[in-house]
Design an enzyme around this catalytic site. Structure first.
Site: not given
Length: 233
Positions: A9, A116
């Site tokens: 990401k 996350d």
């Protein structure tokens, strides 16, 4: 054996909007999934092996915690492509891959593994709020990005702690953690300047670091060019 893809990401922007009473920071961020990915191989058994790195502590890794969350056991071998400590969510992506494999879709529950993990579970492009548990999917926008990953990582807790000690500065380049990361790890600046010289663009820091990135394709010996991918891609 089952093979899973765990996408990195990238945090395109990050604003800190407050601090909870328990010390957790509230954020408003935009994150995207990248072509860059780890590969996980799952088979019967127990334990986690990082290829080239041997066995890891079974009580201190996100894959084991993800397996425990979904009540599954497996032997997981990870071929790492996402550098550790680069701010690209490698461990979170691996954990989210395990959750998807097990059919687990509870984004709120995924947050107990790490801030996350909820985004990595959803993937694609999203607005992230709260402490990471609020994920609002956004339309995929194809992007090409150039990453420069220094040969060292940044400690996320140390960067957030420094941000607090600095009085909560606003980052001038869309990332409020950038001033604190540069304070914690001054070597970051030389890599930022190197990327800017090579591309003519203003480099941005990925989350708490240590990766710098710019929009566009600028291949080079110390840089990689990646594209964004939609959810499920």
């Amino acid at each position: 054996m089952t093979t899973l893809t765990a996408r990195a990401k990238l945090t395109l922007s990050l604003r800190i909007t407050g601090v909870r009473s328990d010390g957790y920071h509230l954020i408003d961020a935009e994150m995207v999934s990248l072509e860059l990915a780890d590969t996980l191989s799952i088979e019967a058994g127990h334990g986690v092996v990082i290829e080239g790195g041997g066995e890891v502590d079974p009580d201190d890794n996100l894959i084991t915690r993800a397996l425990a969350l979904v009540g599954r056991t497996a032997r997981v071998t990870v071929s790492k492509q996402i550098p550790t400590g680069a701010g690209l969510g490698g461990g979170s992506a691996d954990a989210a891959a395990i959750l998807r494999w097990a059919g687990y879709t509870d984004v709120q529950g995924a947050a107990q593994l790490g801030a996350d993990v909820p985004f990595c579970l959803v993937g694609g492009r999203a607005r992230i709020q709260g402490i990471g548990e609020l994920v609002q999917p956004l339309e995929h926008i194809p992007r090409t990005l150039t990453l420069l990953m220094p040969p060292f990582g940044c400690s996320t807790p140390a960067v957030y702690r420094c941000w607090d000690e600095m009085g909560g500065p606003k980052g001038s380049n869309g990332n409020d953690l950038e001033p604190a990361a540069l304070e914690v790890e001054p070597r970051l600046d030389q890599y930022r300047r190197a990327l800017e010289r090579a591309t003519g663009q203003t480099a941005r820091l990925a989350g708490s670091g240590s990766t710098w990135f710019v929009e566009g394709a600028y291949p080079g010996e110390d840089r990689i060019v990646v594209g964004t991918v939609p959810a499920g891609g």
